[in-house]
Design an enzyme around this catalytic site. Structure first.
Site, PDB file in Angstrom:
ATOM      1  N   HIS A 759      -0.014  14.243   5.130  1.00 41.85           N
ATOM      2  CA  HIS A 759       0.583  13.884   3.753  1.00 41.85           C
ATOM      3  C   HIS A 759      -0.160  12.643   3.655  1.00 41.85           C
ATOM      4  O   HIS A 759      -0.465  11.862   4.475  1.00 41.85           O
ATOM      5  CB  HIS A 759       2.117  13.583   3.735  1.00 41.85           C
ATOM      6  CG  HIS A 759       2.460  13.546   2.216  1.00 41.85           C
ATOM      7  ND1 HIS A 759       2.253  12.377   1.518  1.00 41.85           N
ATOM      8  CD2 HIS A 759       3.474  14.378   1.753  1.00 41.85           C
ATOM      9  CE1 HIS A 759       2.909  12.417   0.381  1.00 41.85           C
ATOM     10  NE2 HIS A 759       3.669  13.634   0.391  1.00 41.85           N
ATOM     11  N   ARG A 782       3.311   9.672  -7.181  1.00 43.41           N
ATOM     12  CA  ARG A 782       2.157  10.068  -8.102  1.00 43.41           C
ATOM     13  C   ARG A 782       2.576  10.920  -8.988  1.00 43.41           C
ATOM     14  O   ARG A 782       1.471  10.723 -10.131  1.00 43.41           O
ATOM     15  CB  ARG A 782       1.147  10.577  -6.949  1.00 43.41           C
ATOM     16  CG  ARG A 782       0.396   9.810  -6.040  1.00 43.41           C
ATOM     17  CD  ARG A 782      -0.496  10.480  -4.916  1.00 43.41           C
ATOM     18  NE  ARG A 782       0.482  11.297  -4.146  1.00 43.41           N
ATOM     19  CZ  ARG A 782       0.168  12.522  -3.668  1.00 43.41           C
ATOM     20  NH1 ARG A 782      -0.735  13.123  -4.024  1.00 43.41           N
ATOM     21  NH2 ARG A 782       0.853  13.115  -2.719  1.00 43.41           N
TER      22      ARG A 782
END
Length: 1094
Positions: A759, A782
């Protein structure tokens, strides 16, 4: 036959194999609320018979109509029929609110939500030679309008329930329309046609009230409700003194069935064509099965309760409505025939006006069901009033047929609800004096034998509904056979039924559970709950002290496509394409399609069965649409695991689930034929025997998670990806691949073991930057607009790209990786800054608050403070952010980013930023045990291993090369559900139900004293931990070790006000489970700000 005639005792119900009496008898034991404006129309009591030779009442003179329209032409939606009720609403009714009054301004349209045939032109209603045209009844449904914003609605996803909407004014208008319009007076008794209409409307009203009664209380964590629950008192208040309302519903049901029987020739040959061949064929088969069922063939005398040919007949003689013109004219003089025609016109006009009133309903779900029922009624009346020659397939639209069949089903279900609600009311309100108190004197007093005590206690449990008849028979048999254990238990515990129930649980047939579930993350809990809901029994084994696993940490959400027919223009094929693209060359289409096609049902189940709020949508990296669901006031993992634990633990009181924590499965039991028969466990807790033990079951479900946290020599990580051994991970330390080892020991195959997801964003804690265990910086950061900046102050990627893409762009800052695309284990993992503007932080407020509380995000005022915090040149940073804003204006940047959420303000000096440091982390193991689409574990030759199943991260192949964000919780729910639904459920040895002996006992609230800060602070140790949350103080000393997220987060708050920390992660409803832990009301010192309390 008059519509008031008593229905036949021969009654059949749709979907029921057994016939039940239609009689509704109830003695009055509770007074109804006086004056409540339900069933307002009183224009003729149902017990009052209409005289056969009475003069007709339901007509208006031409003079009356002309006079009315001259004065009121624009007051109603119809131009060809008097509608005094509609016109009088504003003049004579009192409104509950201004918005209610506004809905009755007929110049404005509401948003009807049901399809109809309103596009048809109105029929020609002019009579020719005293007879209406054959097409007269074709437009019965014309005023059930489709309106603007028309959409197809799945009725299975929109059941009729209590919405809290007060529709009294709507029903009053409906009844008043029928009572006034036909004869213009409320002082005269109803005519025959009005009575028919009244009974139909009253039947619809009754069925609606029954649906509300049956589904009155919504799921609620605080109240411990996992399903919609009934309100028997509300039911009795509405019907206790009015059984005639139920009879009216039976009458309406007969009318509908009579229409169904008449329409048999048309419906049996009706072709449904929607474009979906499978669904169309299925629908036609089901329709024909209904038409050919015993409902329409047996008890034919039930149809005599109504005869439509008796309507619209002067003096109600024996002539048929559809006689030839000559016969009609012979029987009726011209002026009388004209009155009959007027009567028919008025009847249809009233139906149209009543249909139009439904446009005033402000509750969209209520409007949906009201319009569906009226469309069903209109279709039934159209069928009954048309001649057999006129009734052809083109006379009925598809939506009319759908509404017609669903209205029949609605009435059928309502009649079953009457019986269930009646039984429920009596069970809840039998005077306590009539229930014998079970004491030692009653059951065992020295002179009473243990045999009598055992049978007495068993009878009491069965009568209370706690055990079923099978378990009752088994306990009686054991008692009569002199089972020593049962008799001893009865001698000492028959006066305490709960203990008697608990201690007799192990008696009788073997206690082997239907399944053993290893692991308590979402996959294991989902499989367990489905088995339990189906009536099965489960043994759940967890090696940790607390439940939840890594699922408890999930923060981004759960993906689902089109749970309400469409989601932001998303489609299943798009979701499949995104998942396949992320999976790359290792994609397995059959597993991906299984995952995606079950996604909508997975989210629906979590919402409705588990009670999780998943009302917010976000678009994560790698997704072309918003399809990631999350709570609006909680972290998704914590909320889901909390709800799942609570739902599963509800079954502990029934004895059908046992949860073993601090217990490790060290092997699987296999018979000579290769079938899995159970597990071997070791107890890890110091207070348990450390020896091993076999536990048997015909089915074992592995849901133990991945292996990313095991860095030991010989671990799967060291074997398949040794270069990643030094990379930090988000997985808990328990993620050591135990299930994979168990499965391979019995021959299971493995797949994609080298595919470990990195990740891109794990938080670097400034207080402990070298800790190998990281907290995930959720994809949502994000998704709402977070920007990634490198150490030079520059952007370097599309932040919304897939995890593998963003990680690659991050690791490519290392020259060795950029050249070889393989990480050098001796190099330092790079770190980056994740920056959110004020608007992005607002969109992700729950997460931002949580991360700020943990010290992972820092709030910074202005770009200068941001650059100082990052340690970079402010000019470079300013240029990067201004270029980002400019790219957003164009809609594209050089990395292909097209979605720009949460943009910073152009005035960067006055913008408020939130920033933290992130680094790539091991996050998810795509590889694992080989399974098929049903969750069967496959051996190395791709053959199922009988009795062994798996779901969740322990399995491999579902995600291919790379997992999309939000697909982890989805995989756990979908495959956990698939496995849980397929496990065979054996006949229960015990018939213990969810009902408990004390479910109706009200506990007297305890008095809570005020606790100030000085007292609270004294309880700040691990052995004495009090925490203030939302205005109350809780003793969480015993709970701390059970906290799914770990005990430290509890201990860090001991002796303080933890409201801020709590609300950053959890929903306030979660506190309902801690009522017994309240020790007082929190009274902070006068100098402390208390504005955050709810």
């Amino acid at each position: 036959m008059d519509p008031d005639q008593e229905e036949s005792a021969c009654h059949v119900e749709l979907g029921d194999d057994e016939s039940k009496s239609s009689d509704f008898k109830m003695e009055t034991i509770l007074q109804t609320n006086a004056g409540e404006p339900d069933f307002e129309c009183d224009g003729g009591a149902m017990s009052q018979e209409v005289e056969e030779d009475a003069p007709p009442l339901c007509e208006l003179t031409e003079t009356e109509m002309t006079e009315y329209y001259n004065a009121n032409e624009s007051k109603t939606p119809l131009k060809d029929l008097l509608s005094s009720a509609l016109n009088s609403l504003n003049k004579k009714m009192r409104w509950d609110s201004p918005s209610q009054e506004e809905t009755f301004m007929w110049s404005k349209k509401t948003d009807p939500v049901i399809l109809s045939t309103s596009t048809e032109e109105a029929c020609d209603d002019e009579a020719v030679e005293g007879r209406l045209p054959d097409t007269f009844w074709l437009d019965m449904c014309a005023h059930i309008k489709e309106g603007d914003g028309m959409k197809i609605v799945d009725l299975t996803l929109n059941p009729e329930r209590n919405t809290g909407y007060n529709g009294t004014h709507i029903w009053r208008a409906i009844y008043e329309e029928n009572c006034i319009d036909l004869d213009g007076s409320v002082n005269q008794p109803m005519c025959y046609e009005e009575r028919v209409m009244y009974r139909l409307l009253s039947g619809l009203h009754a069925s609606t009230t029954l649906s509300i009664s049956k589904n009155y209380y919504p799921p609620n964590k605080r109240k411990g409700r996992t399903h919609w629950e009934p309100n028997a008192v509300y039911f009795y208040e509405k019907f206790g003194d009015h059984p005639e309302y139920i009879r009216n519903m039976h009458f309406a049901y007969v009318v509908l069935l009579r229409a169904l029987k008449k329409a048999y020739p048309v419906l049996s040959k009706y072709e449904i064509r929607t474009g979906n061949i499978v669904d169309d064929e299925t629908a036609m088969v089901l329709l024909r099965r209904l038409l050919d069922s015993s409902i329409l063939k047996s008890c034919s005398q039930v149809f005599a309760a109504f005869d439509e040919s008796l309507m619209f007949r002067q003096n109600h003689n024996n002539s048929s409505l559809h006689d030839t013109l000559k016969e009609s004219m012979d029987k009726f003089p011209l002026n009388t025939q004209k009155e009959v025609v007027t009567l028919q016109q008025n009847f249809k006009g009233v139906f149209h006006n009543i249909s139009s009133i439904l446009d005033c309903v402000q509750c969209q779900q209520c409007k949906l069901h009201g319009k569906m029922a009226m469309l069903g009624y209109g279709t039934a009346l159209k069928i009954l009033f048309m001649t057999n020659d006129e009734l052809i397939a083109s006379s009925l639209s598809r939506n009319e047929i759908v509404a017609f069949i669903n209205t029949i089903a609605k009435m059928s279900e309502a009649m079953k609800d009457v019986r269930e609600l009646t039984d429920l009311y009596w069970s809840q309100h039998i005077p306590s004096s009539s229930v014998p108190t079970l004491t030692s004197t009653d059951l065992y007093d020295g002179s009473t034998t243990p045999l009598d005590a055992a049978i007495g206690a068993t009878a009491a449990l069965a009568k209370s509904g706690v055990i079923d008849t099978n378990r009752e028979a088994e306990l009686v048999r054991l008692a009569l056979e002199g089972d020593e254990a049962l008799l001893v238990i009865a001698k000492h515990y028959s006066s305490d039924l709960e203990k008697f129930l608990m201690f007799t649980e192990g008696l009788g047939s073997p206690t082997e559970p239907d399944a053993i579930v290893v692991g308590t993350g979402l996959a294991g809990l989902a499989a367990s709950l489905h088995i339990l809901d189906r009536g099965g029994s489960v043994l759940i084994i967890e090696k940790e002290h607390r439940l939840g696993g890594n699922s408890n940490k999930a923060s981004s959400g759960i993906n689902a496509c089109c749970p309400n027919n469409s989601t932001n223009d998303d489609y299943l094929e798009n979701f499949i394409a995104d998942t396949t693209k992320s999976a790359g060359a290792a994609a397995r289409p059959e597993l991906i399609r299984t995952l995606v096609s079950n996604s909508a049902e997975a989210v629906r189940w979590l919402k409705e069965r588990v009670g999780v709020d998943l009302s917010l949508l976000a678009q994560l990296g790698g997704h072309r649409s918003k399809r990631t669901h999350r709570p609006k006031n909680g972290m998704v993992g914590a909320e889901v695991i909390y709800g799942m634990q609570k739902a599963v633990k509800e079954y502990e009181k029934t004895g059908r689930v046992q949860i073993l924590t601090d217990t490790k499965v060290v092997g699987l039991v296999k018979d000579d034929k290769g079938n899995i028969k159970g597990v071997v466990v070791e107890y890890l807790s110091k207070d348990k025997d450390n020896g091993s033990r076999e536990i048997l079951s015909q089915n074992v479900i592995l849901a133990t998670g991945g292996f990313a946290a095991d860095r030991t020599i010989g671990s799967y990580l060291s074997k398949y990806r040794p270069e990643l051994l030094k990379m930090p991970a988000t997985a808990g330390p328990f993620s050591t691949g135990d299930g994979i080892g168990l499965a391979t020991a019995v021959g299971a195959g493995l797949i994609d073991m080298e595919k470990i997801q990195i990740h891109p964003t794990g938080w670097v804690d400034p207080k402990d930057p070298t800790n190998p265990n990281k907290i995930l910086a959720a994809e949502l950061m994000r998704g709402v607009g977070g920007i990634l900046i490198n150490s030079r102050g520059e952007r370097f990627c599309n932040e919304l790209g897939t995890r593998s893409y963003v990680t690659d762009m991050m690791l490519s800052h290392d020259s060795y990786y950029a050249e070889h695309k393989q990480w050098n284990k001796d190099n330092e993992i790079p770190s980056f800054s994740l920056i959110l503007s004020s608007s992005a932080a607002s969109d992700g407020k729950k997460h931002v608050d949580h991360y700020v509380h943990k010290g992972l995000l820092t709030k910074l005022d202005g770009i200068q403070a941001l650059s100082d915090w990052m340690g970079i040149n402010v000019t470079v940073l300013r240029e990067s952010l201004m270029q980002y804003i400019a790219d957003a204006a164009v809609g594209l940047d050089k990395w292909g980013k097209t979605s720009f959420q949460g943009l910073p303000n152009k005035d960067l000096d006055n913008e408020v930023f939130f920033a933290g440091t992130v680094t790539p982390v091991l996050h998810y193991c795509m590889g694992g045990i080989t399974i098929d689409t049903e969750g069967n574990v496959l051996d190395e030759n791709k053959r199922p291993i009988p009795g062994l199943h798996a779901a969740g991260e322990v399995t491999g192949g579902v995600h291919g090369d790379n997992r999309l964000g939000g697909n982890s919780l989805l995989e756990c729910t979908v495959f956990g559900t698939i496995v849980g639904k397929k496990i065979p459920i054996r006949a229960r040895r015990t018939g213990i139900t969810q009902k408990t002996l004390n479910e109706n006992v009200k506990t007297k609230p305890k008095t809570l004293n005020e606790i100030k800060d000085d007292v609270l602070s004294q309880h700040s140790s691990k052995d004495d931990c009090w925490i203030a949350i939302h205005g109350y103080v809780y003793d969480l000393t015993d709970f701390a070790e059970e906290h799914p997220a770990g005990s430290e987060s509890i201990y860090n708050l001991c002796g303080t006000d933890g409201t801020g920390a709590f609300q950053a992660v959890h929903n306030t409803n979660m506190l309902s489970d801690f009522e017994d832990d309240k020790v007082g009301r929190y009274g902070p010192s006068v100098t402390q700000t208390i504005g955050i309390y709810e």
